[in-house]
Design a protein around this motif. Structure first.
Motif, mmCIF file in Angstrom:
data_model
loop_
_atom_site.group_PDB
_atom_site.id
_atom_site.type_symbol
_atom_site.label_atom_id
_atom_site.label_comp_id
_atom_site.label_asym_id
_atom_site.label_seq_id
_atom_site.Cartn_x
_atom_site.Cartn_y
_atom_site.Cartn_z
ATOM 1 N N GLU A 29 0.828 -1.211 0.000
ATOM 2 C CA GLU A 29 0.000 0.000 0.000
ATOM 3 C C GLU A 29 0.861 1.260 0.000
ATOM 4 O OE1 GLU A 29 -3.506 2.126 2.690
ATOM 5 O OE2 GLU A 29 -2.948 0.056 3.104
ATOM 6 N N LYS A 30 1.897 1.281 0.831
ATOM 7 C CA LYS A 30 2.752 2.474 0.890
ATOM 8 C C LYS A 30 3.556 2.655 -0.392
ATOM 9 C CE LYS A 30 2.954 3.078 5.827
ATOM 10 N NZ LYS A 30 3.754 3.228 7.032
ATOM 11 N N ARG A 31 4.025 1.574 -0.978
ATOM 12 C CA ARG A 31 4.745 1.672 -2.257
ATOM 13 C C ARG A 31 3.814 2.223 -3.335
ATOM 14 N NH1 ARG A 31 7.771 -4.226 -1.964
ATOM 15 N NH2 ARG A 31 9.212 -3.638 -0.303
ATOM 16 N N GLN A 32 2.587 1.732 -3.344
ATOM 17 C CA GLN A 32 1.611 2.216 -4.311
ATOM 18 C C GLN A 32 1.322 3.694 -4.098
ATOM 19 O OE1 GLN A 32 -1.983 -0.122 -4.921
ATOM 20 N NE2 GLN A 32 -3.148 1.728 -5.406
ATOM 21 N N GLN A 33 1.201 4.113 -2.849
ATOM 22 C CA GLN A 33 0.917 5.518 -2.552
ATOM 23 C C GLN A 33 2.061 6.420 -2.992
ATOM 24 O OE1 GLN A 33 0.070 4.856 1.608
ATOM 25 N NE2 GLN A 33 -2.146 4.850 1.277
ATOM 26 N N VAL A 34 3.296 5.994 -2.778
ATOM 27 C CA VAL A 34 4.458 6.778 -3.226
ATOM 28 C C VAL A 34 4.469 6.850 -4.751
ATOM 29 C CG1 VAL A 34 6.992 6.793 -3.376
ATOM 30 C CG2 VAL A 34 5.873 6.410 -1.164
ATOM 31 N N LEU A 35 4.196 5.727 -5.407
ATOM 32 C CA LEU A 35 4.142 5.709 -6.869
ATOM 33 C C LEU A 35 3.049 6.646 -7.365
ATOM 34 C CD1 LEU A 35 5.114 4.602 -9.582
ATOM 35 C CD2 LEU A 35 3.532 2.670 -9.262
ATOM 36 N N GLU A 36 1.888 6.636 -6.732
ATOM 37 C CA GLU A 36 0.791 7.517 -7.141
ATOM 38 C C GLU A 36 1.168 8.991 -6.994
ATOM 39 O OE1 GLU A 36 -3.000 6.520 -5.387
ATOM 40 O OE2 GLU A 36 -2.826 4.425 -6.017
ATOM 41 N N ILE A 37 1.866 9.332 -5.925
ATOM 42 C CA ILE A 37 2.306 10.728 -5.749
ATOM 43 C C ILE A 37 3.220 11.121 -6.906
ATOM 44 C CG2 ILE A 37 3.725 12.278 -4.320
ATOM 45 C CD1 ILE A 37 2.606 10.718 -1.855
ATOM 46 N N LEU A 38 4.152 10.224 -7.272
ATOM 47 C CA LEU A 38 5.059 10.515 -8.387
ATOM 48 C C LEU A 38 4.314 10.587 -9.714
ATOM 49 C CD1 LEU A 38 8.139 8.342 -7.405
ATOM 50 C CD2 LEU A 38 8.014 10.841 -7.488
ATOM 51 N N LEU A 39 3.303 9.764 -9.880
ATOM 52 C CA LEU A 39 2.508 9.796 -11.116
ATOM 53 C C LEU A 39 1.761 11.116 -11.270
ATOM 54 C CD1 LEU A 39 1.113 6.156 -11.074
ATOM 55 C CD2 LEU A 39 2.620 7.136 -12.824
ATOM 56 N N HIS A 40 1.352 11.706 -10.164
ATOM 57 C CA HIS A 40 0.614 12.969 -10.204
ATOM 58 C C HIS A 40 1.524 14.198 -10.223
ATOM 59 C CE1 HIS A 40 -3.438 11.387 -9.905
ATOM 60 N NE2 HIS A 40 -3.032 10.558 -8.961
ATOM 61 N N ALA A 41 2.794 14.013 -9.870
ATOM 62 C CA ALA A 41 3.726 15.145 -9.783
ATOM 63 C C ALA A 41 4.042 15.694 -11.170
ATOM 64 C CB ALA A 41 5.011 14.703 -9.090
ATOM 65 N N PRO A 61 1.890 9.468 9.093
ATOM 66 C CA PRO A 61 3.317 9.797 9.095
ATOM 67 C C PRO A 61 4.159 8.691 8.456
ATOM 68 C CG PRO A 61 2.650 9.073 11.271
ATOM 69 C CD PRO A 61 1.411 9.120 10.429
ATOM 70 N N ILE A 62 5.135 9.121 7.686
ATOM 71 C CA ILE A 62 6.137 8.205 7.132
ATOM 72 C C ILE A 62 7.479 8.919 7.241
ATOM 73 C CG2 ILE A 62 5.957 8.986 4.727
ATOM 74 C CD1 ILE A 62 6.274 6.010 3.924
ATOM 75 N N LEU A 63 8.512 8.164 7.524
ATOM 76 C CA LEU A 63 9.852 8.733 7.658
ATOM 77 C C LEU A 63 10.562 8.751 6.303
ATOM 78 C CD1 LEU A 63 10.954 6.843 10.906
ATOM 79 C CD2 LEU A 63 10.125 9.199 10.726
ATOM 80 N N ALA A 64 11.460 9.701 6.143
ATOM 81 C CA ALA A 64 12.219 9.801 4.890
ATOM 82 C C ALA A 64 12.989 8.507 4.617
ATOM 83 C CB ALA A 64 13.171 10.993 4.942
ATOM 84 N N VAL A 67 10.756 6.180 2.905
ATOM 85 C CA VAL A 67 10.531 6.605 1.518
ATOM 86 C C VAL A 67 11.722 6.201 0.658
ATOM 87 C CG1 VAL A 67 10.256 8.612 -0.006
ATOM 88 C CG2 VAL A 67 8.924 8.455 2.106
ATOM 89 N N TYR A 68 12.938 6.358 1.174
ATOM 90 C CA TYR A 68 14.124 5.935 0.430
ATOM 91 C C TYR A 68 14.081 4.433 0.129
ATOM 92 C CZ TYR A 68 16.924 10.219 0.439
ATOM 93 O OH TYR A 68 17.409 11.479 0.186
ATOM 94 N N ARG A 69 13.672 3.633 1.129
ATOM 95 C CA ARG A 69 13.578 2.181 0.920
ATOM 96 C C ARG A 69 12.526 1.857 -0.137
ATOM 97 N NH1 ARG A 69 13.058 1.339 6.671
ATOM 98 N NH2 ARG A 69 15.110 1.567 7.545
ATOM 99 N N ILE A 70 11.395 2.540 -0.058
ATOM 100 C CA ILE A 70 10.318 2.339 -1.033
ATOM 101 C C ILE A 70 10.809 2.705 -2.437
ATOM 102 C CG2 ILE A 70 8.095 3.278 -1.806
ATOM 103 C CD1 ILE A 70 7.336 3.432 1.230
ATOM 104 N N LEU A 71 11.504 3.828 -2.550
ATOM 105 C CA LEU A 71 12.029 4.267 -3.843
ATOM 106 C C LEU A 71 13.038 3.269 -4.402
ATOM 107 C CD1 LEU A 71 12.365 8.071 -3.076
ATOM 108 C CD2 LEU A 71 10.810 7.028 -4.746
ATOM 109 N N ASP A 72 13.859 2.693 -3.533
ATOM 110 C CA ASP A 72 14.823 1.681 -3.978
ATOM 111 C C ASP A 72 14.110 0.489 -4.615
ATOM 112 O OD1 ASP A 72 17.089 3.095 -3.239
ATOM 113 O OD2 ASP A 72 17.310 2.082 -1.306
ATOM 114 N N VAL A 73 13.020 0.046 -3.976
ATOM 115 C CA VAL A 73 12.259 -1.084 -4.518
ATOM 116 C C VAL A 73 11.612 -0.704 -5.846
ATOM 117 C CG1 VAL A 73 10.241 -2.573 -4.151
ATOM 118 C CG2 VAL A 73 11.835 -2.147 -2.275
#
Length: 161
Positions: A29-41, A61-64, A67-73
């Motif tokens: 869910e969090k990976r998808q949410q980060v991807l969605e934010i990037l898709l809308h940016a 809340p999510i820590l940076a 987010v870095y780990r999510i971005l790596d994946v």
């Protein structure tokens, strides 16, 4: 990617899910949410900008560091690109077309920060990689970033000091 409608978003998330599964990873869910934010940016975002957006949009809340780990994946499965010169991230603009790159190529506007991901339509990059392989060199993780002015910023009058 910028303006993504709901139908495009659903299709992209289905593709992302399949791509993650094929790589032995899950689109949590969090990976998808980060991807969605990037898709809308409209422009690439740093991990800290993503963290701020996530906390505003998702309300949790999510820590940076997370987010870095999510971005790596997301980057490891080819859903996200890291712009090395900017240390920012963007969703692959070819997600629904398969997102297979031998070399990622980006045009980065130094004025408005807009980024355009380029295709290798004429196979010039493929020819370059063939030449490189003849030398015995094996490139890994290559990307080309060219900075300059986009067509809109080029037309703007220069500001005088």
């Amino acid at each position: 990617m910028g303006n993504v409608n709901k139908q495009q978003l659903k299709k992209t998330i289905r593709f992302a899910n399949a791509k993650c599964e094929a790589s032995g990873k899950k689109l949590t869910e969090k990976r998808q949410q980060v991807l969605e934010i990037l898709l809308h940016a409209k422009t690439p975002l740093s991990a800290y900008e993503l963290t701020d957006q996530f906390n505003k949009v998702m309300g949790g809340p999510i820590l940076a560091m997370s987010v870095y780990r999510i971005l790596d994946v997301l980057e490891s499965v080819g859903l996200v690109h890291r712009l090395k010169s900017e240390n920012k991230f963007m969703a692959c603009s070819h997600l629904n077309a398969g997102c297979q790159h031998q070399l990622s190529m980006f045009l980065i506007c130094r004025s408005c920060n807009k980024v355009v991901e380029m295709d290798d339509a004429n196979d010039k990059v493929k020819a370059l990689f063939n030449q490189i392989e003849v030398t015995g060199f094996t490139p890994s993780g290559s990307q080309l970033e060219i900075s300059g002015l986009c067509c809109q910023c080029k037309l703007k009058p220069l500001k005088s000091n």
